[in-house]
Structure formats: structure tokens, C-alpha cells
Write a protein that holds these residues in place. Structure first.
Motif, PDB file in Angstrom:
ATOM      1  N   ARG A 223       0.811  -1.213   0.000  1.00 60.43           N
ATOM      2  CA  ARG A 223       0.000   0.000   0.000  1.00 60.43           C
ATOM      3  C   ARG A 223       0.848   1.268   0.000  1.00 60.43           C
ATOM      4  N   GLY A 224       2.169   1.115   0.006  1.00 63.29           N
ATOM      5  CA  GLY A 224       3.033   2.279  -0.079  1.00 63.29           C
ATOM      6  C   GLY A 224       3.627   2.747   1.231  1.00 63.29           C
ATOM      7  N   PHE A 225       3.404   2.039   2.318  1.00 64.36           N
ATOM      8  CA  PHE A 225       4.027   2.395   3.599  1.00 64.36           C
ATOM      9  C   PHE A 225       5.460   1.887   3.606  1.00 64.36           C
ATOM     10  N   ASP A 226       6.396   2.729   4.004  1.00 63.62           N
ATOM     11  CA  ASP A 226       7.784   2.268   4.041  1.00 63.62           C
ATOM     12  C   ASP A 226       8.070   1.561   5.355  1.00 63.62           C
ATOM     13  N   ILE A 227       9.159   0.819   5.361  1.00 61.13           N
ATOM     14  CA  ILE A 227       9.452  -0.050   6.498  1.00 61.13           C
ATOM     15  C   ILE A 227       9.709   0.744   7.766  1.00 61.13           C
ATOM     16  N   GLU A 228      10.294   1.946   7.651  1.00 57.36           N
ATOM     17  CA  GLU A 228      10.554   2.753   8.849  1.00 57.36           C
ATOM     18  C   GLU A 228       9.255   3.239   9.469  1.00 57.36           C
ATOM     19  N   HIS A 229       8.300   3.585   8.622  1.00 59.25           N
ATOM     20  CA  HIS A 229       6.991   4.004   9.122  1.00 59.25           C
ATOM     21  C   HIS A 229       6.334   2.853   9.872  1.00 59.25           C
ATOM     22  N   ILE A 230       6.447   1.656   9.338  1.00 60.29           N
ATOM     23  CA  ILE A 230       5.865   0.484   9.991  1.00 60.29           C
ATOM     24  C   ILE A 230       6.581   0.196  11.300  1.00 60.29           C
ATOM     25  N   ARG A 231       7.900   0.305  11.290  1.00 59.39           N
ATOM     26  CA  ARG A 231       8.665   0.058  12.522  1.00 59.39           C
ATOM     27  C   ARG A 231       8.276   1.044  13.610  1.00 59.39           C
ATOM     28  N   ALA A 232       8.056   2.296  13.224  1.00 57.34           N
ATOM     29  CA  ALA A 232       7.705   3.316  14.221  1.00 57.34           C
ATOM     30  C   ALA A 232       6.340   3.045  14.836  1.00 57.34           C
ATOM     31  N   SER A 233       5.503   2.271  14.150  1.00 59.19           N
ATOM     32  CA  SER A 233       4.159   1.973  14.646  1.00 59.19           C
ATOM     33  C   SER A 233       4.014   0.501  14.960  1.00 59.19           C
ATOM     34  N   VAL A 234       5.103  -0.109  15.430  1.00 65.14           N
ATOM     35  CA  VAL A 234       5.109  -1.554  15.634  1.00 65.14           C
ATOM     36  C   VAL A 234       4.054  -1.996  16.642  1.00 65.14           C
ATOM     37  N   ALA A 235       3.636  -1.093  17.572  1.00 60.44           N
ATOM     38  CA  ALA A 235       2.634  -1.483  18.563  1.00 60.44           C
ATOM     39  C   ALA A 235       1.249  -1.630  17.932  1.00 60.44           C
ATOM     40  N   ALA A 236       0.958  -0.862  16.870  1.00 60.98           N
ATOM     41  CA  ALA A 236      -0.372  -0.922  16.257  1.00 60.98           C
ATOM     42  C   ALA A 236      -0.295  -0.651  14.763  1.00 60.98           C
ATOM     43  N   PRO A 237       0.451  -1.460  14.008  1.00 59.54           N
ATOM     44  CA  PRO A 237       0.585  -1.181  12.567  1.00 59.54           C
ATOM     45  C   PRO A 237      -0.722  -1.313  11.805  1.00 59.54           C
ATOM     46  N   LEU A 238      -1.668  -2.079  12.339  1.00 58.26           N
ATOM     47  CA  LEU A 238      -2.916  -2.263  11.607  1.00 58.26           C
ATOM     48  C   LEU A 238      -3.714  -0.974  11.490  1.00 58.26           C
ATOM     49  N   MET A 239      -3.376   0.065  12.316  1.00 60.29           N
ATOM     50  CA  MET A 239      -4.090   1.332  12.253  1.00 60.29           C
ATOM     51  C   MET A 239      -3.436   2.321  11.300  1.00 60.29           C
TER      52      MET A 239
END
Length: 369
Positions: free
Chosen positions: A34-50
Motif C-alpha cells: 500500500r506504499g508504507f515504508d518499512i521505517e513508518h511500519i517500525r515506528a508503529s510496531v505497537a499498532a501497525p494495523l491502524m
């Protein structure tokens, strides 16, 4: 499998096992698509589904520094740091570090509106702090209602992520107009109920303390109820009390706040407030709520951000603690303020020493005549 290994190496699957681990890996792969980069996902590791819903609500993962915000808004760094603390953002010691989500950091941009109106910076910071405190309660309730809408037995993380994104898409265009209309409504009511007096116009400033009547109502035996009832039932009970208090608080009576199992009402006129709390006691009984203890006192108090401070606030709280379940107990100050008004029957209860009150207080139980 390569993706699983990469995700594990990045710490994105820590603490997950079995089906939960598989779902998280699938979610991360879907977010990358969907275009999210890995750092963005890492920063939201507690709730990436949101993350998809967050993006709809303005967070695209871009990080900025405090210095950049100052340059784009014209706000001085010291004031910006005060504002960030006021709205709940973490303290950032390095103003040049790009660590603030742009969507969060730029929320302080709106303070320039208050500064342009001529607000003192201290008042602008106070307004932003109270706005965020109030909106925090609203956001928590909206989150709870949203999750009740979204959660389904056995839903996967991807399914919940898609559902939350669609809910955000539907809600986002409406949130701004909703907040705008409600803020305008509250401003109108505030100016209507606290009109500027001739003395205030002559002095060119707001007064300090004002004569008010204050009431608290709480649920008798709430602590014991907490041992016998599920937490969800306790929350519903407290919420129902707050709803009833809002219903009886018609002008000039104002609902101030709810504090756990208690509510606070205030009025510049004693008679309407006394009628309101008697109505509240009747409504609580009619709605099968536990009996209420209600205490009322009058005196001079000051208001700040919609709350009240001063001796009648403290006294009303202490009188409430002294009231028996199912009764409305009134301090002598309110008995004097009511005077000979019709509709009430008074029962002297003698003078008592109340915790935190220096002198003995004459108390009266009041009922409808």
C-alpha cells in the motif's frame, strides 16, 4: 519466507507466535504494497494495523523538526515547546532533530489564530491545553465506539486494518464540521450564561471570585459496588448518572464535570440549582440507579477553563460526603441564599465539623414541599 526473515530481523514480529505471527507478517507485506515504508511500519510496531486509518487522518509518516515548524509558522521556539507540551507531545531537547510526526507537530500551527486575535501567549497555551484535554476525552469515547463497530470474532489484522481505514474515510470529512458546530454552540452558551456586567466593562477586566452555588452528587456505596459488579457495569452506571445530570442542568444551571461516580453542577442562582439536584435524585430513583448522596454549598469561587475553585466547591464536596444515601444535604450558606423561596421543605441537621473545613457548618436536609 524471505519476508518473514526480514521482518523478524527488523524486530517486527517480536513477541508474536503461531497464527498471530503469521497475521502480522501478512499485514506488514500488505502495508508495504500500500506504499508504507518499512521505517513508518517500525515506528508503529505497537499498532501497525491502524496505519491506513492514520494516513486518512493526516499522518503520512513524515517527520519534521521543531525548527522547521518555527520557520513555517513564525512561532518562536520557546513558545512552540510550551505548546507542544500543552498538547501532549514529548519534550524534544534538540530543535533540529526530525523526530516529530508532521501531522502532530503542525497541530500547533493553529495557535497563530489566537495570537493574531490578540491573545496573550500564556492564554493561547492555556486554550490549547484545555482543548486537547477535552478532545482527549472525546477521542477516547470515539475510539471505543469505533472498535465496538469494527471488532468481529475471528477478524484478522488485515481485515481490521481495512475496516478501520474505511471507517476513517467515512468519518474524516465529518469530524471538522462536527467540532466546528459544537465549539460554536458552546461559545454561544458560554457568552449567554456569563454576560459581561457593567462593573466588568467599567474595570476593563474580568472579576476574580463570583458568588455561586455548587452541588456534587455521587453514588452511595460505589466502592462496595465495585467489589460486586463487573467494571463494565460500573462504567455504565457512572455514564448514566452523567447523562441524567446533563438532563437536569438547564440554564442557569451548568453541568461542570463528572469525576468517577460523581457529578458537579454550578449556578449563579441557588434556587434553580437546588431544584435541579432534587430532580436529579428523583431521576436516579426512577432509572433504578443506586441512591445518590447530594451536597450543596454557596459562596465565592473563581472559574478557569470551565471548572470552579474556591471554598464553596470544597464545602459542597465535604457536605456530600456527610449526606446520607438518598438525601440532599445543604450548607447554611445555600439555605440563606435560597431564603423564602417556595417549593422547599427544610429539616435542620445541626452543626457539624467537616474534614478540611475550619469551622463547624450548619446543615439542612431539603425536600420538595
Amino acid at each position: 519466507m524471505e519476508a518473514d526473515l526480514d521482518f523478524e530481523a527488523l524486530g517486527l514480529l517480536d513477541g508474536l507466535e503461531g497464527e498471530a505471527r503469521k497475521e502480522r507478517a501478512e499485514l506488514i507485506a500488505w502495508l508495504l504494497e500500500r506504499g508504507f515504508d518499512i521505517e513508518h511500519i517500525r515506528a508503529s510496531v505497537a499498532a501497525p494495523l491502524m496505519l491506513p486509518a492514520y494516513r486518512v487522518l493526516g499522518d503520512d509518516g513524515t517527520l519534521v523538526s521543531a525548527r522547521e515548524i518555527c520557520e513555517s509558522t513564525g512561532i518562536e521556539l520557546e513558545l512552540l515547546q510550551r505548546l507542544q507540551r500543552a498538547i501532549g507531545l514529548p519534550r524534544i531537547d534538540d530543535p533540529d532533530a526530525a523526530v516529530l510526526p508532521r501531522a502532530d507537530a503542525e497541530a500547533v500551527r493553529h495557535v497563530t489564530f489566537f495570537l493574531d486575535l490578540g491573545y496573550h501567549p500564556d492564554d493561547a497555551v492555556a486554550v490549547m491545553r484545555v482543548l486537547v484535554e477535552s478532545l482527549g476525552h472525546a477521542a477516547a469515547m470515539m475510539r471505543e465506539a469505533a472498535l465496538k463497530t469494527l471488532l468481529r470474532p475471528g477478524a484478522t489484522e488485515i481485515e481490521l486494518a481495512k475496516a478501520s481505514e474505511q471507517l476513517a474515510i467515512r468519518a474524516a470529512p465529518k469530524i471538522g464540521p462536527l467540532m466546528d458546530d459544537l465549539t460554536r454552540l458552546e461559545l454561544r452558551h458560554s457568552f449567554e450564561q456569563e454576560a459581561v456586567t457593567a462593573a466588568e466593562r467599567a474595570a476593563g477586566m474580568l472579576p476574580g471570585a463570583r458568588a455561586v452555588t455548587v452541588a456534587f452528587a455521587d453514588v452511595a456505596g460505589f466502592t462496595r459496588l465495585g467489589e460486586a459488579m463487573p467494571p463494565e457495569e460500573l462504567e455504565r452506571l457512572a455514564s448514566r448518572l452523567a447523562e441524567l445530570a446533563h438532563d437536569v442542568a438547564t440554564a442557569p444551571v451548568r453541568f461542570v464535570k463528572s469525576i468517577g461516580d460523581a457529578v458537579m453542577l454550578v449556578s449563579f442562582q441557588a434556587v434553580p440549582l437546588l431544584s435541579a439536584v432534587l430532580d436529579l435524585a428523583d431521576e436516579a430513583a426512577a432509572n433504578d440507579l443506586p441512591r445518590l448522596r447530594i451536597g450543596v454549598a454557596s459562596g465565592c469561587a473563581v472559574t478557569r477553563a470551565g471548572d470552579w475553585y474556591g471554598s464553596p466547591v470544597n464545602l459542597a464536596s465535604r457536605v456530600t460526603a456527610a449526606a446520607r444515601p438518598g438525601t440532599v444535604l445543604v450548607a447554611e450558606s445555600t439555605r440563606d441564599a435560597v431564603g423564602n423561596a417556595d417549593g422547599f421543605e427544610w429539616f435542620p441537621m445541626g452543626a457539624r465539623r467537616l474534614k478540611g473545613v475550619r469551622d463547624e457548618v450548619k446543615l439542612f436536609r431539603v425536600e420538595r414541599a
